[in-house]
Design a protein around this motif. Structure first.
Motif, PDB file in Angstrom:
ATOM      1  N   ASP A  47       0.836  -1.192   0.000  1.00 39.63           N
ATOM      2  CA  ASP A  47       0.000   0.000   0.000  1.00 39.63           C
ATOM      3  C   ASP A  47       0.873   1.245   0.000  1.00 39.63           C
ATOM      4  OD1 ASP A  47      -2.215   1.608   0.050  1.00 39.63           O
ATOM      5  OD2 ASP A  47      -2.683   1.267   2.177  1.00 39.63           O
ATOM      6  N   HIS A  48       0.546   2.199  -0.849  1.00 38.12           N
ATOM      7  CA  HIS A  48       1.368   3.391  -0.963  1.00 38.12           C
ATOM      8  C   HIS A  48       0.576   4.519  -1.599  1.00 38.12           C
ATOM      9  CE1 HIS A  48       1.665   1.519  -4.934  1.00 38.12           C
ATOM     10  NE2 HIS A  48       1.947   2.725  -5.414  1.00 38.12           N
ATOM     11  N   ARG A  49       1.109   5.725  -1.482  1.00 36.47           N
ATOM     12  CA  ARG A  49       0.569   6.883  -2.162  1.00 36.47           C
ATOM     13  C   ARG A  49       1.666   7.507  -3.015  1.00 36.47           C
ATOM     14  NH1 ARG A  49      -4.172   9.224  -0.469  1.00 36.47           N
ATOM     15  NH2 ARG A  49      -3.893  10.370  -2.425  1.00 36.47           N
ATOM     16  N   VAL A  50       1.280   8.005  -4.177  1.00 37.31           N
ATOM     17  CA  VAL A  50       2.224   8.658  -5.083  1.00 37.31           C
ATOM     18  C   VAL A  50       2.001  10.163  -5.019  1.00 37.31           C
ATOM     19  CG1 VAL A  50       3.089   8.790  -7.443  1.00 37.31           C
ATOM     20  CG2 VAL A  50       2.077   6.664  -6.603  1.00 37.31           C
ATOM     21  N   ILE A  51       3.072  10.897  -4.836  1.00 39.28           N
ATOM     22  CA  ILE A  51       3.022  12.358  -4.825  1.00 39.28           C
ATOM     23  C   ILE A  51       3.852  12.856  -6.004  1.00 39.28           C
ATOM     24  CG2 ILE A  51       3.375  14.452  -3.476  1.00 39.28           C
ATOM     25  CD1 ILE A  51       1.488  12.423  -2.173  1.00 39.28           C
ATOM     26  N   ARG A  52       3.277  13.720  -6.832  1.00 33.94           N
ATOM     27  CA  ARG A  52       3.978  14.289  -7.984  1.00 33.94           C
ATOM     28  C   ARG A  52       4.022  15.804  -7.809  1.00 33.94           C
ATOM     29  NH1 ARG A  52       3.472   9.719 -11.313  1.00 33.94           N
ATOM     30  NH2 ARG A  52       1.538   8.569 -10.919  1.00 33.94           N
ATOM     31  N   ILE A  53       5.213  16.352  -7.804  1.00 33.15           N
ATOM     32  CA  ILE A  53       5.337  17.800  -7.689  1.00 33.15           C
ATOM     33  C   ILE A  53       6.385  18.309  -8.683  1.00 33.15           C
ATOM     34  CG2 ILE A  53       4.651  17.809  -5.253  1.00 33.15           C
ATOM     35  CD1 ILE A  53       7.564  18.325  -4.526  1.00 33.15           C
ATOM     36  N   HIS A  54       6.317  19.598  -8.949  1.00 31.88           N
ATOM     37  CA  HIS A  54       7.249  20.253  -9.860  1.00 31.88           C
ATOM     38  C   HIS A  54       7.687  21.561  -9.218  1.00 31.88           C
ATOM     39  CE1 HIS A  54       5.458  17.443 -12.758  1.00 31.88           C
ATOM     40  NE2 HIS A  54       4.296  17.825 -12.245  1.00 31.88           N
ATOM     41  N   GLY A  55       8.982  21.790  -9.187  1.00 26.02           N
ATOM     42  CA  GLY A  55       9.465  23.011  -8.559  1.00 26.02           C
ATOM     43  C   GLY A  55      10.811  23.421  -9.106  1.00 26.02           C
ATOM     44  N   PRO A  56      11.241  24.644  -8.826  1.00 25.06           N
ATOM     45  CA  PRO A  56      12.507  25.148  -9.365  1.00 25.06           C
ATOM     46  C   PRO A  56      13.715  24.547  -8.660  1.00 25.06           C
ATOM     47  CG  PRO A  56      11.553  26.758  -7.890  1.00 25.06           C
ATOM     48  CD  PRO A  56      10.542  25.650  -8.008  1.00 25.06           C
ATOM     49  N   ASN A  57      14.819  24.465  -9.403  1.00 30.02           N
ATOM     50  CA  ASN A  57      16.051  23.951  -8.812  1.00 30.02           C
ATOM     51  C   ASN A  57      16.682  24.937  -7.840  1.00 30.02           C
ATOM     52  OD1 ASN A  57      16.703  25.636 -11.062  1.00 30.02           O
ATOM     53  ND2 ASN A  57      18.808  24.862 -11.017  1.00 30.02           N
ATOM     54  N   HIS A  58      16.403  26.240  -8.042  1.00 26.30           N
ATOM     55  CA  HIS A  58      16.792  27.263  -7.074  1.00 26.30           C
ATOM     56  C   HIS A  58      15.759  28.377  -7.143  1.00 26.30           C
ATOM     57  CE1 HIS A  58      18.324  29.676 -10.403  1.00 26.30           C
ATOM     58  NE2 HIS A  58      19.248  28.763 -10.708  1.00 26.30           N
ATOM     59  N   ALA A  59      15.990  29.458  -6.428  1.00 27.21           N
ATOM     60  CA  ALA A  59      15.000  30.533  -6.386  1.00 27.21           C
ATOM     61  C   ALA A  59      14.566  30.922  -7.797  1.00 27.21           C
ATOM     62  CB  ALA A  59      15.580  31.741  -5.650  1.00 27.21           C
ATOM     63  N   MET A  98       8.806  21.137   0.083  1.00 22.46           N
ATOM     64  CA  MET A  98       7.481  21.177  -0.524  1.00 22.46           C
ATOM     65  C   MET A  98       6.905  19.765  -0.652  1.00 22.46           C
ATOM     66  SD  MET A  98       6.774  24.289  -0.791  1.00 22.46           S
ATOM     67  CE  MET A  98       5.202  24.006  -1.609  1.00 22.46           C
ATOM     68  N   LEU A  99       7.752  18.797  -0.979  1.00 22.51           N
ATOM     69  CA  LEU A  99       7.307  17.414  -1.036  1.00 22.51           C
ATOM     70  C   LEU A  99       6.756  16.984   0.314  1.00 22.51           C
ATOM     71  CD1 LEU A  99       7.108  14.644  -2.454  1.00 22.51           C
ATOM     72  CD2 LEU A  99       9.478  14.220  -1.739  1.00 22.51           C
ATOM     73  N   GLY A 100       7.456  17.354   1.379  1.00 22.08           N
ATOM     74  CA  GLY A 100       6.982  17.017   2.715  1.00 22.08           C
ATOM     75  C   GLY A 100       5.664  17.685   3.051  1.00 22.08           C
ATOM     76  N   PHE A 101       5.528  18.968   2.702  1.00 15.95           N
ATOM     77  CA  PHE A 101       4.272  19.686   2.969  1.00 15.95           C
ATOM     78  C   PHE A 101       3.104  19.037   2.229  1.00 15.95           C
ATOM     79  CE2 PHE A 101       7.077  23.683   3.406  1.00 15.95           C
ATOM     80  CZ  PHE A 101       7.254  23.458   4.758  1.00 15.95           C
ATOM     81  N   VAL A 102       3.314  18.817   0.916  1.00 17.28           N
ATOM     82  CA  VAL A 102       2.252  18.267   0.084  1.00 17.28           C
ATOM     83  C   VAL A 102       1.876  16.863   0.557  1.00 17.28           C
ATOM     84  CG1 VAL A 102       1.662  17.499  -2.241  1.00 17.28           C
ATOM     85  CG2 VAL A 102       2.856  19.673  -1.911  1.00 17.28           C
ATOM     86  N   ALA A 103       2.886  16.016   0.783  1.00 20.72           N
ATOM     87  CA  ALA A 103       2.615  14.647   1.219  1.00 20.72           C
ATOM     88  C   ALA A 103       1.911  14.637   2.571  1.00 20.72           C
ATOM     89  CB  ALA A 103       3.913  13.853   1.288  1.00 20.72           C
ATOM     90  N   GLY A 104       2.326  15.530   3.475  1.00 21.22           N
ATOM     91  CA  GLY A 104       1.678  15.591   4.786  1.00 21.22           C
ATOM     92  C   GLY A 104       0.218  15.960   4.677  1.00 21.22           C
ATOM     93  N   ALA A 157       9.513  17.884   5.578  1.00 20.97           N
ATOM     94  CA  ALA A 157       9.066  19.269   5.685  1.00 20.97           C
ATOM     95  C   ALA A 157       9.973  20.082   6.600  1.00 20.97           C
ATOM     96  CB  ALA A 157       7.626  19.301   6.210  1.00 20.97           C
ATOM     97  N   GLU A 158      10.576  19.419   7.581  1.00 14.85           N
ATOM     98  CA  GLU A 158      11.406  20.117   8.567  1.00 14.85           C
ATOM     99  C   GLU A 158      12.906  20.065   8.271  1.00 14.85           C
ATOM    100  OE1 GLU A 158      10.810  22.012  11.541  1.00 14.85           O
ATOM    101  OE2 GLU A 158       9.022  22.234  10.306  1.00 14.85           O
TER     102      GLU A 158
END
Length: 560
Positions: A360-372, A444-450, A425-426
């Motif tokens: 059992d698992h959940r998949v999280i897909r996110i997209h974000g910048p490599n830096h600011a 962000m992965l931690g925030f979204v997954a949480g 997230a921390e």
């Protein structure tokens, strides 16, 4: 102590060097069937490409340098043909003929051998593999011959297999100026990668002029009718003309010697060892590509990576000489490959493997910048991660132009440490505009997954598309022009996020009691829309990964 080691390169030479550091008086003999006992096999494609200019840069040590540096007796061009476990001897055949050698402890590091698929003509002289120095020399000779002979047309190559080495070979041959066709039996390149992420690599390969043939295999290799090169016949009826064929369709453990000696073999014929590299014979240890490991998701089998092989060689030497060991941990199979201007990396368990294992698992897909994002040169990282229901990170995959290695290394460490979404997230990661963001994509992965795992923000995935189309009201909260210019769903109603609060009556009328499935470009604006709609009593799901993941999925499916 008399220690014999069969096989050099990563595992065997790590074992030999470690054994010498532990015991200055031990007699250590290394048998290597080929002419090179210590070379950088991971660097072979980069010498073919010309990026590593000097061939000698790949030759790390010779028998002479190893004798002087570590007092090792290295015997190249010497094949061990049998092991007599009862007498604790091996039989070897070398330049001086056949002889036997006794041992107190024996370490096997025989590596892997290329798989030969059932292709008619696979033994054609223009077909090569790329695992050893002599094979690399042969490939380079074929490349140079093809470039010199073909003045009226480009030289052509066909690469069979789009795994890590196959992709490196494609890039190397293209750098040398060849027209390259890539054939992969699976429906996407780099099979360990999720199909949606692999589609990004498909785009990159096509943009660089690579001719992709996915979901098909080669079935014949014959001489060209005019005698100019070869013809590769595919299972879909197409025929590819080539001056050379490079085969990279997989390898298998080179375990015949161990099998003949009666040692226990496991999955795919790999040598079974315990956590200290000891085989079913307490005086014989094994390491490297030929041994069976345990993966974090419960699977067992060989892992064909230099990092684990080096650590296994060190561990085998520690155990053989009676020293403290660091027992083998479950393997994550962390790996990375450059594909022209993109980089793909994986660690831990993928969605496919977890599904096959019934985990059992959940998949999280996110997209974000490599830096600011406001700092020049920012590029997007596409990140998929798998989590257990209780929030523990199980695996991660990423594709992007820059910063992928850093993120996957952090996430590999997080899996080893047993971290959860909240831990991610921390995490305190370095931040300066040229290097990262104040909220890194890992945070962000931690925030979204949480949010998702807590049940606060239900999601839908592109794998749910059929169900969503049938049962939900689909809401696109991108700008109108943005939605028109970019991929989306025709049945979606477009209401830009800034207008949503003022147009809730439209949502209510159009939804007509149905749940709302919302999406945007990457998932952020649709998350904000989800919160707004939830506050007004709607049952709403957010599309994980947004239209970026949707585009990748549609590309992977061949959906226009």
């Amino acid at each position: 102590m008399k220690l014999l080691i069969i096989g050099g390169v990563a595992g065997g030479m790590s074992a030999a060097a470690r054994a010498r550091r532990l015991d200055e008086t031990a007699e250590i003999i290394v048998f290597e069937a080929g002419p090179y006992v210590s070379f950088a096999n991971c660097g072979l494609p980069y010498h073919v490409a010309g990026e590593i200019e000097k061939r000698d840069s790949l030759l790390l040590h010779t028998p002479e340098t190893l004798a002087k540096r570590a007092a090792l007796d290295v015997r190249i061009n010497t094949e061990v043909t049998s092991i007599n476990r009862e007498n604790k001897t091996v039989t070897a055949v070398g330049p001086e003929g056949e002889y036997t050698e006794s041992y107190d402890k024996l370490i096997l590091s025989p590596g892997a051998v290329s798989v030969e698929p059932p292709i008619a003509g696979i033994d054609h002289p223009r077909v090569s593999t790329l695992r050893t120095i002599p094979e690399m020399d042969a490939v380079i000779a074929q490349v140079e011959e093809a470039l010199a002979a073909n003045t009226n047309r480009p030289a052509r190559a066909v690469v069979l297999g789009a795994g890590f080495i196959g992709l490196e070979a494609v890039e190397a041959l293209a750098h040398r100026g060849l027209d390259v066709s890539l054939v992969e039996f699976v429906d996407h390149v780099l099979p360990p990668l999720d199909a949606d992420l692999a589609s990004i690599l498909h785009t990159e390969l096509k943009d660089k002029g690579i001719d992709l043939h996915l979901g098909v295999g080669a079935q014949t290799i014959t001489d060209a009718e005019d005698g100019d090169g070869v013809r590769v016949g595919l299972t879909d009826g197409q025929v590819l003309d080539a001056d050379l064929v490079l085969m990279s369709v997989g390898v298998r453990p080179n375990s015949q010697l161990a099998e003949a000696a009666g040692l226990e073999l496991g999955e795919r014929g790999a040598i079974v060892v315990d956590d200290d590299q000891v085989t079913s014979d307490p005086d014989i240890l094994a390491c490297g590509d030929a041994v069976q490991v345990s993966f974090a998701d419960g699977r067992r089998g060989p892992v064909l990576l230099a990092g684990p092989a080096n650590r296994q060689g060190r561990r085998a030497a520690d155990k053989a000489l009676g020293h403290r060991t660091i027992p083998q941990q479950p393997v994550l199979a962390t790996a990375i490959v450059r594909v022209f201007d993109q980089v793909a990396a994986v660690t831990g368990s993928s969605t496919r493997v977890l599904t096959e294992q019934g985990i059992d698992h959940r998949v999280i897909r996110i997209h974000g910048p490599n830096h600011a994002g406001y700092y020049p040169g920012s590029s997007q990282i596409h990140l998929n991660a798998t989590f257990s229901p209780d929030g523990h990170l199980l695996g991660a995959q990423a594709v992007g132009a820059d910063g992928v290695d850093k993120r996957i290394d952090v996430l590999a460490t997080a899996i080893r440490a047993g971290m959860t979404a909240d831990d991610l997230a921390e995490l305190e990661l370095t931040y300066s505009p040229p290097f990262g963001a104040a909220k890194d994509i890992i945070n962000m992965l931690g925030f979204v997954a949480g949010n998702i795992l807590s049940g606060e923000t239900p999601t839908w995935d592109y794998t749910d598309l059929e169900d969503v189309r049938a049962n939900d009201f689909i809401l696109d909260v991108r700008g109108v022009r943005e939605a028109e210019r970019n991929v989306g769903l025709e049945e979606a109603t477009v209401i830009p996020l800034p207008e949503l609060r003022d147009r809730l009556d439209e949502v209510e009328a159009a939804a007509d009691g149905r749940p709302v499935a919302v999406y945007c470009a990457s998932g952020l604006r649709s998350y904000l829309a989800q919160r707004i709609l939830q506050a007004h009593g709607y049952q709403v799901r957010n599309f994980t990964g947004g239209a970026v993941s949707l585009r990748c999925a549609l590309d992977a499916w061949g959906d226009k």
